[in-house]
Every structure is written in structure tokens, then in C-alpha cells.
Design an enzyme around this catalytic site. Structure first.
Site, PDB file in Angstrom:
ATOM      1  CD  GLU A   1     -42.271 -52.826 -15.631  1.00 12.02           C
ATOM      2  OE1 GLU A   1     -41.869 -53.893 -16.103  1.00 12.02           O
ATOM      3  OE2 GLU A   1     -42.570 -52.689 -14.430  1.00 12.02           O
TER       4      GLU A   1
ATOM      5  CB  THR B   1     -48.733 -59.787 -13.675  1.00 11.99           C
ATOM      6  OG1 THR B   1     -48.152 -58.495 -13.870  1.00 11.99           O
ATOM      7  CG2 THR B   1     -50.139 -59.791 -14.268  1.00 11.99           C
TER       8      THR B   1
ATOM      9  N   GLY C   1     -41.764 -63.222 -17.865  1.00 14.72           N
ATOM     10  CA  GLY C   1     -40.950 -63.605 -19.019  1.00 14.72           C
ATOM     11  C   GLY C   1     -39.907 -64.636 -18.628  1.00 14.72           C
TER      12      GLY C   1
HETATM   13  C1  LIG Z   1     -28.487 -54.704 -13.525  1.00 16.76           C
HETATM   14  C2  LIG Z   1     -28.214 -54.980 -14.921  1.00 16.76           C
HETATM   15  C3  LIG Z   1     -29.205 -54.330 -15.801  1.00 16.76           C
HETATM   16  C4  LIG Z   1     -28.756 -54.508 -17.166  1.00 16.76           C
HETATM   17  C5  LIG Z   1     -29.803 -54.314 -18.195  1.00 16.76           C
HETATM   18  C6  LIG Z   1     -30.582 -53.076 -17.989  1.00 16.76           C
HETATM   19  C7  LIG Z   1     -31.594 -52.802 -18.766  1.00 16.76           C
HETATM   20  C8  LIG Z   1     -31.930 -53.643 -19.929  1.00 16.76           C
HETATM   21  C9  LIG Z   1     -31.776 -52.817 -21.135  1.00 16.76           C
HETATM   22  C10 LIG Z   1     -32.678 -52.726 -22.010  1.00 16.76           C
HETATM   23  C11 LIG Z   1     -33.915 -53.507 -21.870  1.00 16.76           C
HETATM   24  C12 LIG Z   1     -34.595 -53.519 -23.160  1.00 16.76           C
HETATM   25  C13 LIG Z   1     -35.812 -53.399 -23.170  1.00 16.76           C
HETATM   26  C14 LIG Z   1     -36.644 -53.129 -21.943  1.00 16.76           C
HETATM   27  C15 LIG Z   1     -37.998 -52.908 -22.411  1.00 16.76           C
HETATM   28  C16 LIG Z   1     -39.034 -53.581 -22.034  1.00 16.76           C
HETATM   29  C17 LIG Z   1     -39.128 -54.418 -20.863  1.00 16.76           C
HETATM   30  C18 LIG Z   1     -39.315 -55.835 -21.292  1.00 16.76           C
HETATM   31  C19 LIG Z   1     -40.130 -56.608 -20.667  1.00 16.76           C
HETATM   32  C20 LIG Z   1     -41.122 -56.078 -19.691  1.00 16.76           C
HETATM   33  C21 LIG Z   1     -41.618 -57.188 -18.850  1.00 16.76           C
HETATM   34  C22 LIG Z   1     -42.795 -56.695 -18.106  1.00 16.76           C
HETATM   35  C23 LIG Z   1     -42.801 -56.769 -16.790  1.00 16.76           C
HETATM   36  C24 LIG Z   1     -43.990 -56.347 -16.075  1.00 16.76           C
HETATM   37  O1  LIG Z   1     -44.996 -55.969 -16.626  1.00 16.76           O
HETATM   38  S1  LIG Z   1     -43.802 -56.392 -14.383  1.00 16.76           S
HETATM   39  C25 LIG Z   1     -45.372 -55.928 -13.758  1.00 16.76           C
HETATM   40  C26 LIG Z   1     -45.655 -54.453 -14.006  1.00 16.76           C
HETATM   41  N1  LIG Z   1     -46.837 -54.083 -13.287  1.00 16.76           N
HETATM   42  C27 LIG Z   1     -47.158 -52.816 -13.033  1.00 16.76           C
HETATM   43  O2  LIG Z   1     -46.526 -51.878 -13.482  1.00 16.76           O
HETATM   44  C28 LIG Z   1     -48.352 -52.630 -12.137  1.00 16.76           C
HETATM   45  C29 LIG Z   1     -48.987 -51.263 -12.336  1.00 16.76           C
HETATM   46  N2  LIG Z   1     -49.638 -50.839 -11.092  1.00 16.76           N
HETATM   47  C30 LIG Z   1     -48.957 -50.033 -10.204  1.00 16.76           C
HETATM   48  O3  LIG Z   1     -47.827 -49.634 -10.380  1.00 16.76           O
HETATM   49  C31 LIG Z   1     -49.742 -49.633  -8.970  1.00 16.76           C
HETATM   50  O4  LIG Z   1     -50.781 -50.550  -8.735  1.00 16.76           O
HETATM   51  C32 LIG Z   1     -50.360 -48.229  -9.122  1.00 16.76           C
HETATM   52  C33 LIG Z   1     -51.235 -48.149 -10.338  1.00 16.76           C
HETATM   53  C34 LIG Z   1     -49.235 -47.219  -9.204  1.00 16.76           C
HETATM   54  C35 LIG Z   1     -51.205 -47.953  -7.902  1.00 16.76           C
HETATM   55  O5  LIG Z   1     -50.433 -48.323  -6.788  1.00 16.76           O
HETATM   56  P1  LIG Z   1     -51.045 -48.108  -5.323  1.00 16.76           P
HETATM   57  O6  LIG Z   1     -50.170 -48.737  -4.331  1.00 16.76           O
HETATM   58  O7  LIG Z   1     -52.482 -48.528  -5.366  1.00 16.76           O
HETATM   59  O8  LIG Z   1     -50.847 -46.576  -5.186  1.00 16.76           O
HETATM   60  P2  LIG Z   1     -51.884 -45.386  -5.172  1.00 16.76           P
HETATM   61  O9  LIG Z   1     -52.838 -45.619  -4.050  1.00 16.76           O
HETATM   62  O10 LIG Z   1     -52.434 -45.146  -6.521  1.00 16.76           O
HETATM   63  O11 LIG Z   1     -50.881 -44.237  -4.793  1.00 16.76           O
HETATM   64  C36 LIG Z   1     -50.326 -44.239  -3.487  1.00 16.76           C
HETATM   65  C37 LIG Z   1     -49.082 -43.391  -3.528  1.00 16.76           C
HETATM   66  O12 LIG Z   1     -48.007 -44.174  -4.018  1.00 16.76           O
HETATM   67  C38 LIG Z   1     -47.327 -43.500  -5.039  1.00 16.76           C
HETATM   68  N3  LIG Z   1     -46.740 -44.492  -5.921  1.00 16.76           N
HETATM   69  C39 LIG Z   1     -47.395 -45.453  -6.603  1.00 16.76           C
HETATM   70  N4  LIG Z   1     -46.506 -46.192  -7.316  1.00 16.76           N
HETATM   71  C40 LIG Z   1     -45.273 -45.662  -7.063  1.00 16.76           C
HETATM   72  C41 LIG Z   1     -43.955 -45.971  -7.504  1.00 16.76           C
HETATM   73  N5  LIG Z   1     -43.710 -46.975  -8.398  1.00 16.76           N
HETATM   74  N6  LIG Z   1     -42.915 -45.235  -7.067  1.00 16.76           N
HETATM   75  C42 LIG Z   1     -43.166 -44.228  -6.207  1.00 16.76           C
HETATM   76  N7  LIG Z   1     -44.384 -43.848  -5.730  1.00 16.76           N
HETATM   77  C43 LIG Z   1     -45.427 -44.574  -6.174  1.00 16.76           C
HETATM   78  C44 LIG Z   1     -48.384 -42.693  -5.706  1.00 16.76           C
HETATM   79  O13 LIG Z   1     -47.811 -41.639  -6.444  1.00 16.76           O
HETATM   80  C45 LIG Z   1     -49.166 -42.212  -4.497  1.00 16.76           C
HETATM   81  O14 LIG Z   1     -48.482 -41.153  -3.908  1.00 16.76           O
HETATM   82  P3  LIG Z   1     -49.326 -39.986  -3.230  1.00 16.76           P
HETATM   83  O15 LIG Z   1     -50.149 -40.661  -2.159  1.00 16.76           O
HETATM   84  O16 LIG Z   1     -48.295 -39.054  -2.729  1.00 16.76           O
HETATM   85  O17 LIG Z   1     -50.181 -39.404  -4.320  1.00 16.76           O
HETATM   86  C1  LIG Z   2     -45.930 -58.982 -23.307  1.00 15.68           C
HETATM   87  C2  LIG Z   2     -46.165 -58.880 -21.812  1.00 15.68           C
HETATM   88  C3  LIG Z   2     -45.141 -59.217 -20.942  1.00 15.68           C
HETATM   89  C4  LIG Z   2     -45.354 -59.149 -19.566  1.00 15.68           C
HETATM   90  N1  LIG Z   2     -44.343 -59.537 -18.719  1.00 15.68           N
HETATM   91  C5  LIG Z   2     -44.572 -59.528 -17.386  1.00 15.68           C
HETATM   92  C6  LIG Z   2     -43.560 -59.975 -16.487  1.00 15.68           C
HETATM   93  O1  LIG Z   2     -42.474 -60.359 -16.906  1.00 15.68           O
HETATM   94  N2  LIG Z   2     -43.817 -59.977 -15.152  1.00 15.68           N
HETATM   95  C7  LIG Z   2     -45.019 -59.531 -14.645  1.00 15.68           C
HETATM   96  O2  LIG Z   2     -45.193 -59.541 -13.424  1.00 15.68           O
HETATM   97  N3  LIG Z   2     -46.012 -59.080 -15.478  1.00 15.68           N
HETATM   98  C8  LIG Z   2     -45.810 -59.083 -16.817  1.00 15.68           C
HETATM   99  N4  LIG Z   2     -46.796 -58.656 -17.675  1.00 15.68           N
HETATM  100  C9  LIG Z   2     -48.107 -58.300 -17.114  1.00 15.68           C
HETATM  101  C10 LIG Z   2     -48.363 -56.796 -17.182  1.00 15.68           C
HETATM  102  O3  LIG Z   2     -47.601 -56.141 -16.221  1.00 15.68           O
HETATM  103  C11 LIG Z   2     -49.867 -56.557 -16.966  1.00 15.68           C
HETATM  104  O4  LIG Z   2     -50.547 -57.103 -18.065  1.00 15.68           O
HETATM  105  C12 LIG Z   2     -50.154 -55.061 -16.854  1.00 15.68           C
HETATM  106  O5  LIG Z   2     -49.683 -54.573 -15.621  1.00 15.68           O
HETATM  107  C13 LIG Z   2     -51.664 -54.756 -16.998  1.00 15.68           C
HETATM  108  O6  LIG Z   2     -52.398 -55.424 -16.008  1.00 15.68           O
HETATM  109  P1  LIG Z   2     -53.625 -56.382 -16.439  1.00 15.68           P
HETATM  110  O7  LIG Z   2     -53.156 -57.288 -17.514  1.00 15.68           O
HETATM  111  O8  LIG Z   2     -54.197 -56.958 -15.204  1.00 15.68           O
HETATM  112  O9  LIG Z   2     -54.676 -55.404 -17.101  1.00 15.68           O
HETATM  113  P2  LIG Z   2     -55.874 -54.660 -16.322  1.00 15.68           P
HETATM  114  O10 LIG Z   2     -55.318 -53.784 -15.278  1.00 15.68           O
HETATM  115  O11 LIG Z   2     -56.919 -55.637 -15.949  1.00 15.68           O
HETATM  116  O12 LIG Z   2     -56.366 -53.697 -17.516  1.00 15.68           O
HETATM  117  C14 LIG Z   2     -57.542 -53.988 -18.263  1.00 15.68           C
HETATM  118  C15 LIG Z   2     -58.242 -52.665 -18.517  1.00 15.68           C
HETATM  119  O13 LIG Z   2     -58.673 -52.144 -17.243  1.00 15.68           O
HETATM  120  C16 LIG Z   2     -58.320 -50.770 -17.142  1.00 15.68           C
HETATM  121  N5  LIG Z   2     -58.062 -50.403 -15.751  1.00 15.68           N
HETATM  122  C17 LIG Z   2     -57.470 -51.175 -14.803  1.00 15.68           C
HETATM  123  N6  LIG Z   2     -57.361 -50.488 -13.644  1.00 15.68           N
HETATM  124  C18 LIG Z   2     -57.911 -49.245 -13.882  1.00 15.68           C
HETATM  125  C19 LIG Z   2     -58.081 -48.064 -13.087  1.00 15.68           C
HETATM  126  N7  LIG Z   2     -57.684 -48.029 -11.805  1.00 15.68           N
HETATM  127  N8  LIG Z   2     -58.646 -46.969 -13.670  1.00 15.68           N
HETATM  128  C20 LIG Z   2     -59.016 -47.010 -14.976  1.00 15.68           C
HETATM  129  N9  LIG Z   2     -58.900 -48.099 -15.772  1.00 15.68           N
HETATM  130  C21 LIG Z   2     -58.341 -49.184 -15.231  1.00 15.68           C
HETATM  131  C22 LIG Z   2     -57.021 -50.668 -17.964  1.00 15.68           C
HETATM  132  O14 LIG Z   2     -56.817 -49.318 -18.403  1.00 15.68           O
HETATM  133  C23 LIG Z   2     -57.337 -51.590 -19.145  1.00 15.68           C
HETATM  134  O15 LIG Z   2     -58.066 -50.864 -20.117  1.00 15.68           O
HETATM  135  C24 LIG Z   2     -46.619 -58.716 -19.058  1.00 15.68           C
HETATM  136  C25 LIG Z   2     -47.643 -58.366 -19.944  1.00 15.68           C
HETATM  137  C26 LIG Z   2     -47.423 -58.438 -21.316  1.00 15.68           C
HETATM  138  C27 LIG Z   2     -48.531 -58.062 -22.253  1.00 15.68           C
END
Ligand SMILES: CCCCC/C=C\C/C=C\C/C=C\C/C=C\C/C=C\CC/C=C/C(=O)SCCNC(=O)CCNC(=O)[C@H](O)C(C)(C)COP(=O)(O)OP(=O)(O)OC[C@H]1O[C@@H](n2cnc3c(N)ncnc32)[C@H](O)[C@@H]1OP(=O)(O)O
Ligand SMILES: Cc1cc2nc3c(=O)[nH]c(=O)nc-3n(C[C@H](O)[C@H](O)[C@H](O)COP(=O)(O)OP(=O)(O)OC[C@H]3O[C@@H](n4cnc5c(N)ncnc54)[C@H](O)[C@@H]3O)c2cc1C
Length: 615
Positions: free
Chosen positions: A390, A108, A147
């Protein structure tokens, strides 16, 4: 092992300063994760028990507000397992397993979280030196949120747009060292710090990271799926989304995490409800346990059922995840779309439901539920974050919808995967085959609902052409607000309307269309309508809501005020919008209550001994 709430000099966490919270988190984490490492050394680990042990620790009372080491286990190591080739795994995994390096996961950015194809950080291949050059071209390109990155991790997985031979090949993952392993100082070309106080998870040390033409070896690109050869030739992956694997893993694990938190919250609220006596069921009687009130049972019992439902679901999802990953190894990608849709759907549903249930548990405890010592506010802060990280829930549910509409459109031409096979039955039989008030009848009813909603969505997508204009008259806009308010609550309370009014199915369907139309009609005036509240910035006190819209500059300005960012002094341009960045940094550092020690003392006292296996 530390006692469940033993903390900094015996002072409860709530009374610690921001810096003390961090130090306390480091100390507790190295003790807790030394146990995990011991398990590993004694060969008592498998991915299953790692999941349970790490998950249990992160949600435990020892690490009750998260851990700066959490991302190391949750995303850094899984990303290496999922995206590094064998040679890279041999190089990095042993050091990650024994924690001689501590990692994070940086995807992110300030400007992009959801739309990952829009990420701005670049990794440009230089064939002359066989290196990638990492760069943050703008302030919004800064990684923001990872994180542990603020002051703890010395490595991280960075997701960046890959350029080679002048062509962009989209986002790929790289393993990057960000701090010196001996001194823990940020390496030249790295701008790093923590983002500041949050609603919860204030022990996680979320950070920001900017690159100034920072060079890494070609072999630091994770090359299990796609590769860049020495001469810069790009070899693409079998499936463009295999790079997204780390996110799917965490979404699956989050479902287990919700089980832990929901079980805790409903245990607290139910036990309290058995102890708490308030008011009399009958005059003259002794006060009764509040658990005897049906309204209290309505608040709590569904959470008990949900905790069990989520546990069963989590286990089934875990099995599916492992099955599909085994198939991926054999090159069979057939069930990847279903796994992605399942992980999106269940992460969104379990986190949203858990957040709602934990809030109900807090409310069910009256004033005492509002006390930090109840653990309910803290638990709410933890679970509500999971609705965002996530993958923001709305966006993930849209991914699920995309999969279901596609499945419906291919109903007759494609074999259905297990979780959507019911659509064939619902499509084949007459929809309304009558209602039976049994568990099976209710499940069948929801299958019919799912089928109809998918058909409606497909219909809307295919035929709906809405051209709309909005009259600039204020009257017109206010009418729209009234219309919105009415249709929103009519749809929210639809079950009552269906029970007590003659509303027809057709009218419900047109109500839905009207609601969406009103949303669209109001969109052009949305900002004007809130400006009309005339709330000054001084009253809002919000980096996100300031009138001038300079969100990212304000977020960074506030982050710089964190006491943890005073060490070490940041040498960074940080998007110098007014060019006074260095003077500003020096001004802030002089205000910091912290000594400008080169590295937080916890590194030498706790982290370094832990990483050297001396703890
Ligand atoms: C090895 C040791 C391990 C030991 C420990 C193990 C575990 C630990 C145990 C416990 C842990 C405890 C707690 C855990 C709990 C919480 C976690 C804690 C902290 C979290 C920290 C947070 C981290 C983050 O937030 S990281 C950043 C996360 N960000 C996101 O998720 C971004 C979200 N956006 C997206 O995913 C994508 O932008 C989108 C929305 C999916 C769109 O992607 P895009 O490329 O634009 O695709 P589309 O055009 O929409 O679709 C195209 C096509 O692709 C397919 N698609 C999309 N994504 C995926 C995918 N991920 N996999 C497969 N396919 C995918 C989609 O379906 C589409 O397909 P189609 O064309 O056939 O329809
Ligand atoms: C506690 C915490 C820990 C995190 N840890 C990590 C980390 O370790 N590593 C990391 O990489 N990231 C991390 N993140 C970031 C996290 O993955 C992002 O905040 C998350 O993916 C949401 O993206 P954004 O913040 O840009 O929100 P945005 O996507 O800007 O969302 C804002 C609003 O826009 C709307 N929106 C956005 N796109 C669309 C769409 N296509 N259609 C309709 N509505 C839409 C959403 O629904 C939401 O209401 C963390 C976030 C938090 C809060």
C-alpha cells in the site's frame, strides 16, 4: 465457528504444508465471511462496522496469517465504490457483496510497484469491436502480488496504461474476469498462478497475472472519473489523482489494523512479563516479576501508550477521510492533497512504529518470544509487510515531505488546512521561545522541529547544487565508508551528543549535509563494495541478490516451483527468456507432489458452495 486454533486435522498451522495452509485458509475464510455476509443480509452493515468486522476477522486467530478473501473486501469492493459509475456499481456491487464473485486488486507488476506511472500492462481501445485489449508486453509487465489471485479470485481490478486513438492517457482501472465462474479454470489469454512462499501472510494466496491480448467490453473500464466513449474519445477526470482513491482508503484502514496488532503484541508481552519471574532484585529475596525491571518497562509501556495514540489518530483520520470524500462528491477537491499527505504519513509512521514495537515485545519475552506458539513472530511478519504494501514507507514519507514543503512555500499566499495550521504559528513566533517539560511544551518543540526541518529541506532543494566526483582509489572508498559510519551514528545518537558534548546547531546541520554527501559519494561503488564480499549465489540463495541481476526471471522460476501452480497446467509464455518455457513447465509439473487436478478441490468443496450462498 472454528475454534481459535482449530486447523487442518487438528495440526497447528505451523506444521502444515504450503498447499495445506491454503486449503485451511479457504475453509476458515468461507466460514468466517459467511458471518459477514449474514450481517449484510440482515442489514446490520455500514462501512464503519464492515471496517471493524472485516479488520477484526483478518487479524483474528481464525485467519491469523491473512485470508485469500481479504483483498475482496479491502480493495476490490472499495475500488468499485470509489471508481465505478452508478451503472457499473449496480452491475457489480450486489454480486461482490454476496460473494458470488470473488475479486482482487492487481496494480503492482514484477517491474514496478512504487512508480505506478511506469506500469507496463496496456489496455488498448478497439473502436471496431468496442473492446479494450489487455496485454502484458514483457515479463516485468506481469501483475505480481495481488492477494487471492493465485488460485482464489475469479475477478480483479486491473490497473493498466490506457491507449485510445493511438494516444496513452496514463493508468486507469478495469474490472476483469480472470476465471470461469463454473469451472474456475483460467480464461483463454490469461496466465495466472501464485507467487510462492513469503515471510508472512502465507494464507493470502498472492498471485501473478499476465495477459495475452485479452479482450474485455469497453464498459469494464471503471468510468466514475474518466471515460472512453464508444468511438474511442477519451474524457478526462476532474483530477488526475482521483483514480488513486483505492490506495488512500486502504492506507487509512491500515492505521486501524496497526492498532489491532500492536494491542495484541503488547498484551502478550505485558501479561507474560507479569508471570515471568527471573533473577532477584536483592540477594536472598524471591525472584521478581520481570515487569518490575525499569528496562522491561522501557521496552513495553511506550507500546501501550502508542496503541491508544494510534486508535485516537485512526478515528480522527477516518473522520477526515469521510469529510474529504463527501467534499469530493460535491466537486470540492481542496483538501485532497492534505488527505493524501495525511494517509501517507500516518500509514508509514504507524506501520514502522508498530513493527518496531512488536519486535521489542518479542525481545522482551526472551526465548519464549521466539516460539511460533507465542504469536509474536507471526504478528511481526504481518505488520512488517504493512511497511511495504500500500505504498512503501520511504516513498510515502517523501510524499508527505512534498506536501509540507509546498505548504511552507505557500505559507503567506494560501489558507492552511487544519493539520498544518501550526506551521503559521511556528513561523510567526520566534522559534526558540524556550522549553517547558510539559506535554504541550514537547508538542510545541516538535512543531518547531518540523518547521525547521521543512525550512532546511526547502533550502536544500532550492540551493543545494552538489557536483561530486569519486576517486577510483580503494583507499578513498574505504575512507568514505569510515566517514559514513561515523556520521550515521553521530546523527542516530544526536540526543546524547547534544547532552554531553558542545556540538552546536550549525555543526549538526553541516553533519547532516556531510552525511548526505557521503551517501552520494558511495553510490557509484555500492554494488562493487558488496561484490567484494565475494558471496557466491549458492551461498546467498536469493532471487533478488544473484550476481547476474536476473531478478525477475528468477522470481518467476521460483514461483513456478510452488505446488499450487501445478494446477491447472499453465499455458503461458512467461517471458521465455531461453525459449524452453513449455518443457520447463512440464518438467516442474511432473516434480509437483500435487495431482494435476484441474482445480484445487477446495473450490468445489468450499469456495463454490460459499459463492452460491449454500454455506
Ligand atoms: C466496501 C466494503 C469495505 C469493507 C471492508 C473495509 C475495510 C476492511 C477492513 C479492514 C481491513 C483489514 C486490514 C487492512 C490492512 C491491510 C491491507 C491488506 C492488504 C494490502 C494489500 C496491498 C495492496 C497493495 O499494495 S496495492 C498497490 C499499492 N501501491 C502503491 O501504493 C503505489 C505507491 N506509489 C504511489 O502511490 C505513487 O506512485 C506516488 C508515489 C504517490 C507517486 O505518484 P505520481 O503519480 O508519480 O505522483 P507525483 O508526481 O509524486 O505527485 C503528483 C501529484 O499527485 C499527488 N498525488 C499522488 N498520489 C496521490 C493520491 N493517492 N491521492 C491524491 N493525490 C495524490 C501528489 O501529492 C502530487 O500533488 P502535487 O503535484 O500537488 O504535489
Ligand atoms: C504482503 C504484500 C501484499 C501485497 N499485496 C498487493 C496487492 O494485493 N495488490 C498490489 O497491486 N500490490 C500488492 N503488493 C505490492 C506492493 O504494493 C509493493 O510491493 C509496494 O508498492 C512497493 O513497491 P515495490 O515492491 O516495487 O518496491 P520498490 O518501489 O522497488 O522499493 C524498493 C526500494 O526502492 C526505494 N524507492 C523506490 N522508489 C523510490 C523513490 N522514488 N525515492 C526513494 N526511494 C525509492 C524504496 O524506498 C525501497 O527501499 C503487496 C506487497 C506485499 C509485500
Amino acid at each position: 465457528m472454528l475454534s481459535k486454533r482449530e486447523v487442518f486435522d487438528g495440526v497447528p498451522e505451523e506444521y502444515l504444508s504450503h498447499k495445506e495452509r491454503y486449503e485451511n485458509a479457504i475453509r476458515n475464510s468461507v466460514v468466517a465471511f459467511s458471518l459477514v455476509r449474514k450481517m449484510q443480509e440482515e442489514g446490520k452493515t455500514s462501512i464503519n462496522n464492515y471496517r471493524d468486522v472485516v479488520g477484526g476477522l483478518l487479524g483474528s486467530s481464525v485467519l491469523r496469517d491473512g485470508s485469500p478473501l481479504g483483498l475482496h473486501y479491502i480493495m476490490f469492493m472499495p475500488a468499485i465504490l470509489n471508481q465505478a459509475n452508478e451503472e457499473q456499481q449496480e452491475k457489480w456491487l450486489p454480486r461482490a457483496w454476496n460473494c458470488s464473485i470473488i475479486g482482487s486488486y492487481a496494480q503492482t507488476e514484477l517491474g514496478h510497484g512504487t512508480f505506478i506511472r511506469g506500469l507496463e500492462t496496456t489496455a488498448t481501445y478497439d473502436a471496431a469491436t468496442k473492446q479494450f485489449v489487455l496485454h502484458s508486453p514483457t515479463l516485468t509487465a506481469y501483475k505480481w502480488w495481488p492477494g487471492g489471485l493465485g488460485q482464489t479470485a475469479n475477478y480483479c481490478i486491473v490497473v493498466a496504461q490506457l491507449y485510445t486513438k493511438g494516444q496513452c492517457h496514463g493508468i486507469h482501472s478495469f474490472i476483469i474476469q480472470v476465471r470461469d465462474e463454473e469451472t474456475h479454470m483460467p480464461l483463454p489469454g490469461i496466465k495466472i498462478g501464485e507467487i510462492g512462499a513469503k515471510l508472512g501472510l502465507n494464507a493470502v494466496n498472492n498471485g501473478f497475472l499476465g495477459f495475452d491480448n485479452y479482450r474485455i467490453p469497453r464498459t469494464n473500464m471503471l468510468m466514475k472519473h474518466a471515460q472512453v466513449l464508444e468511438d474511442g474519445t477519451y474524457v478526462k477526470s476532474r483530477h488526475s489523482k482521483l483514480n488513486y482513491g483505492a490506495m488512500v482508503f486502504v492506507r487509512v484502514v491500515i492505521v486501524f489494523d496497526m492498532v489491532n496488532y500492536l494491542s495484541k503484541a503488547v498484551t502478550i508481552a505485558t501479561r507474560f512479563s507479569a508471570v515471568r519471574r527471573q533473577c532477584q532484585l536483592k540477594a536472598g529475596e524471591t525472584e521478581c516479576q520481570i515487569l518490575d525491571y525499569v528496562t522491561q518497562q522501557h521496552k513495553l509501556f511506550v507500546s501501550i501508550a502508542a496503541a491508544h495514540a494510534f486508535r485516537i489518530t485512526a478515528n480522527k483520520l477516518w473522520l477526515t477521510f469521510n469529510e474529504v470524500n463527501e467534499q469530493l462528491v460535491e466537486g470540492n477537491l481542496q483538501r485532497l492533497p492534505e488527505l493524501h499527505a495525511l494517509a501517507c504519513c500516518l500509514k508509514a509512521v504507524t506501520t514502522a512504529d508498530t513493527a518496531a514495537c512488536v519486535e521489542r515485545c518479542r525481545l522482551a519475552c526472551g526465548g519464549h518470544g521466539y516460539m511460533m506458539s507465542s504469536s509474536l513472530p507471526l504478528t511481526y511478519g504481518l505488520v512488517t509487510a504493512a511497511c511495504t504494501y500500500e505504498g512503501e514507507n520511504t516513498v510515502l514519507l517523501l510524499q508527505t515531505a512534498r506536501f509540507l514543503v509546498k505548504t511552507y512555500q505557500q505559507l503567506d499566499s494560501k489558507a492552511l488546512t487544519p493539520t498544518v495550521a501550526y506551521l503559521k504559528t511556528a513561523a510567526a513566533e520566534r522559534f526558540c521561545v524556550g522549553w517547558s517539560n510539559t506535554t504541550e511544551g514537547i508538542i510545541r518543540g516538535f512543531q518547531v522541529v518540523a518547521m525547521r526541518v521543512i525550512i532546511m529541506s526547502t533550502f536544500n532543494e532550492e540551493v543545494q547544487e552538489m557536483s561530486r566526483t569519486v576517486s577510483p582509489q580503494l583507499k578513498e572508498v574505504l575512507h568514505q565508508l569510515v566517514d559514513l559510519y561515523c556520521t550515521y551514528w553521530a546523527l542516530e545518537k544526536l540526543s546524547d551528543l547534544l547532552l554531553y558534548t558542545p556540538i552546536s546547531q550549525k555543526e549538526v546541520e553541516s553533519l547532516r549535509l556531510r552525511y548526505e554527501e557521503t551517501l552520494t559519494n558511495l553510490r557509484p561503488n555500492a554494488v562493487g563494495l558488496v561484490d567484494a564480499f565475494d558471496l557466491r549465489d549458492e551461498m546467498l540463495q536469493s532471487t533478488l541478490g544473484s550476481y547476474d541481476g536476473r531478478v525477475y526471471e528468477r522470481l518467476m522460476e521460483e514461483a513456478m516451483k510452488s505446488p499450487l501452480n501445478a494446477e491447472p497446467m499453465l499455458q503461458s509464455t512467461l517471458g521465455s527468456y531461453d525459449g524452453r518455457v513449455y518443457e520447463r513447465l512440464m518438467e516442474e509439473a511432473m516434480k509437483s507432489p500435487l495431482n494435476a487436478e484441474p482445480v484445487n478441490y477446495t473450490f468445489h468443496k468450499y469456495l463454490k458452495p460459499f459463492m452460491q450462498g449454500k454455506l
